[in-house]
Design a protein around this motif. Structure first.
Motif, PDB file in Angstrom:
ATOM      1  N   UNK A  72       0.788  -1.229   0.000  1.00 26.80           N
ATOM      2  CA  UNK A  72       0.000   0.000   0.000  1.00 26.80           C
ATOM      3  C   UNK A  72       0.816   1.273   0.000  1.00 26.80           C
ATOM      4  N   UNK A  73       2.128   1.176  -0.269  1.00 25.28           N
ATOM      5  CA  UNK A  73       2.945   2.378  -0.408  1.00 25.28           C
ATOM      6  C   UNK A  73       2.788   2.885  -1.838  1.00 25.28           C
ATOM      7  N   UNK A  74       2.038   3.945  -2.014  1.00 22.50           N
ATOM      8  CA  UNK A  74       1.693   4.403  -3.359  1.00 22.50           C
ATOM      9  C   UNK A  74       2.799   5.267  -3.952  1.00 22.50           C
ATOM     10  N   UNK A  75       2.914   5.177  -5.255  1.00 21.68           N
ATOM     11  CA  UNK A  75       3.874   5.987  -6.005  1.00 21.68           C
ATOM     12  C   UNK A  75       3.144   7.207  -6.563  1.00 21.68           C
ATOM     13  N   UNK A  79       1.712  15.212  -8.576  1.00 19.24           N
ATOM     14  CA  UNK A  79       0.511  15.485  -7.791  1.00 19.24           C
ATOM     15  C   UNK A  79       0.217  14.264  -6.930  1.00 19.24           C
ATOM     16  N   UNK A  80      -0.713  14.381  -5.975  1.00 22.33           N
ATOM     17  CA  UNK A  80      -0.977  13.264  -5.049  1.00 22.33           C
ATOM     18  C   UNK A  80      -1.629  12.046  -5.690  1.00 22.33           C
ATOM     19  N   UNK A  81      -1.992  12.109  -6.964  1.00 22.26           N
ATOM     20  CA  UNK A  81      -2.646  10.978  -7.610  1.00 22.26           C
ATOM     21  C   UNK A  81      -1.697   9.784  -7.685  1.00 22.26           C
ATOM     22  N   UNK A  82      -2.158   8.618  -7.203  1.00 29.84           N
ATOM     23  CA  UNK A  82      -1.323   7.425  -7.210  1.00 29.84           C
ATOM     24  C   UNK A  82      -1.161   6.899  -8.624  1.00 29.84           C
ATOM     25  N   UNK A  83       0.071   6.494  -8.959  1.00 26.97           N
ATOM     26  CA  UNK A  83       0.351   5.927 -10.278  1.00 26.97           C
ATOM     27  C   UNK A  83       0.991   4.539 -10.144  1.00 26.97           C
ATOM     28  N   UNK A  84       0.780   3.903  -8.996  1.00 26.86           N
ATOM     29  CA  UNK A  84       1.339   2.574  -8.776  1.00 26.86           C
ATOM     30  C   UNK A  84       1.736   2.395  -7.325  1.00 26.86           C
ATOM     31  N   UNK A  85       2.391   1.272  -7.021  1.00 27.78           N
ATOM     32  CA  UNK A  85       2.841   0.986  -5.675  1.00 27.78           C
ATOM     33  C   UNK A  85       4.353   0.829  -5.626  1.00 27.78           C
ATOM     34  N   UNK A 114      20.389 -12.086   4.495  1.00 29.04           N
ATOM     35  CA  UNK A 114      19.196 -11.267   4.337  1.00 29.04           C
ATOM     36  C   UNK A 114      19.182 -10.598   2.981  1.00 29.04           C
ATOM     37  N   UNK A 115      17.977 -10.452   2.480  1.00 29.80           N
ATOM     38  CA  UNK A 115      17.756  -9.823   1.182  1.00 29.80           C
ATOM     39  C   UNK A 115      16.649  -8.799   1.352  1.00 29.80           C
ATOM     40  N   UNK A 116      16.807  -7.635   0.737  1.00 30.06           N
ATOM     41  CA  UNK A 116      15.789  -6.614   0.841  1.00 30.06           C
ATOM     42  C   UNK A 116      15.564  -5.897  -0.476  1.00 30.06           C
ATOM     43  N   UNK A 117      14.348  -5.436  -0.662  1.00 26.11           N
ATOM     44  CA  UNK A 117      14.007  -4.678  -1.861  1.00 26.11           C
ATOM     45  C   UNK A 117      13.186  -3.463  -1.481  1.00 26.11           C
ATOM     46  N   UNK A 118      13.583  -2.309  -1.960  1.00 20.94           N
ATOM     47  CA  UNK A 118      12.854  -1.061  -1.775  1.00 20.94           C
ATOM     48  C   UNK A 118      12.756  -0.383  -3.134  1.00 20.94           C
ATOM     49  N   UNK A 119      11.560  -0.386  -3.686  1.00 25.91           N
ATOM     50  CA  UNK A 119      11.329   0.162  -5.014  1.00 25.91           C
ATOM     51  C   UNK A 119      12.230  -0.553  -6.036  1.00 25.91           C
ATOM     52  N   UNK A 120      13.088   0.178  -6.715  1.00 23.73           N
ATOM     53  CA  UNK A 120      13.963  -0.427  -7.718  1.00 23.73           C
ATOM     54  C   UNK A 120      15.293  -0.891  -7.133  1.00 23.73           C
ATOM     55  N   UNK A 121      15.559  -0.574  -5.882  1.00 23.54           N
ATOM     56  CA  UNK A 121      16.833  -0.950  -5.257  1.00 23.54           C
ATOM     57  C   UNK A 121      16.683  -2.259  -4.496  1.00 23.54           C
TER      58      UNK A 121
END
Length: 263
Positions: A72-75, A79-85, A114-121
């Motif tokens: 639910x972390x919106x992209x 403007x505030x309009x969500x264009x994805x997560x 450990x493995x982690x993903x945040x957006x494209x990273x």
């Protein structure tokens, strides 16, 4: 959440403190699962699977796999309009070993990937943790526990490992199945969050209840919250549910655990 991290033995994964994975004499295997969820706009959830086996030498070895994610972390753009997560998730695989070195002292160690993903990273890393529990002490059946979490020697500034500690003792009763205990826990992340507070627990036969009051400091702002839990011990199974009060307008977090011991 059901127990203080440094003393947490359910569901038998040794996730926070490797020493707590140790099985008692007469126990051969232990299996456990846990699930965590939070009802809020940002869906926080987590899962844990674990297995442990005691060898004839008295040492216990275990394997656990943990996953946590936030949905639910919106992209947004201009403007505030969500264009994805925005994807946000992490995995932690731990290989753990523990044994009682001398009477009343159990130590453990864990090698973690450990493995982690945040957006494209995304990225992964190895860590090694150590823990110890002084247990069944002569005075009030006291326990003292300490451990590290996600420690990478020489990389403490970048990774900010945690130091976990707790102490408790028996205030009422004379045996594990009928007792009341009280204690205090203190957890600190290097140059990060700090959490501390008292807790109490009580067990009568098959039913066990816990309650804790925690105070956290993040960025100089204190946050207080309550944790509570209820467990049922039935033959070789332990079923528990825990709840943490929500803060800053967020909903409460719930955790379910199930473990089984084979002799």
């Amino acid at each position: 959440m059901y127990e203080p991290p440094a003393l947490a033995s359910e569901p038998g994964a040794g996730l926070w403190n490797p020493a707590t994975i140790a099985l008692r004499a007469g126990e051969r295997y232990r299996f456990g699962v846990a699930s965590l969820s939070a009802g809020s706009a940002q869906g926080v959830d987590g899962q844990l699977l674990s297995v442990a086996a005691r060898r004839s030498s008295g040492a216990t070895f275990g394997l656990s796999v943990a996953r946590a994610a936030i949905g639910g972390l919106v992209r947004t753009d201009t403007d505030p309009q969500a264009i994805g997560e925005v994807p946000y998730a992490t995995w932690l695989v731990s290989v753990t070993g523990a044994r009682e070195l001398v009477p009343h002292l159990t130590v453990g160690t864990a090698l973690r990937w450990r493995y982690g993903r945040l957006d494209q990273a995304s990225g992964d890393a190895l860590a090694a943790d150590f823990g110890a529990v002084l247990h069944d002490l002569p005075w009030r059946n006291a326990r003292v526990a300490v451990s590290s979490f996600l420690w990478r020697p020489g990389r403490e500034i970048d990774d900010r490992p945690a130091l976990l500690s707790a102490v408790d003792l028996r205030v009422v009763g004379h045996e594990t199945e009928r007792e009341m205990r009280a204690g205090f826990s203190y957890d600190n992340v290097n140059r990060g969050a700090e959490e501390s507070g008292p807790f109490v627990s009580g067990r009568r036969d098959r039913v066990e209840a816990r309650f804790g009051y925690l105070r956290s400091h993040v960025g100089g702002e204190p946050v207080n919250r309550l944790r509570s839990g209820l467990a049922l011990h039935y033959t070789r199974f332990v079923v528990a549910i825990a709840r943490e009060e929500g803060v800053s307008g967020l909903g409460p977090i719930y955790q379910f655990t199930l473990s089984s011991v084979l002799k």
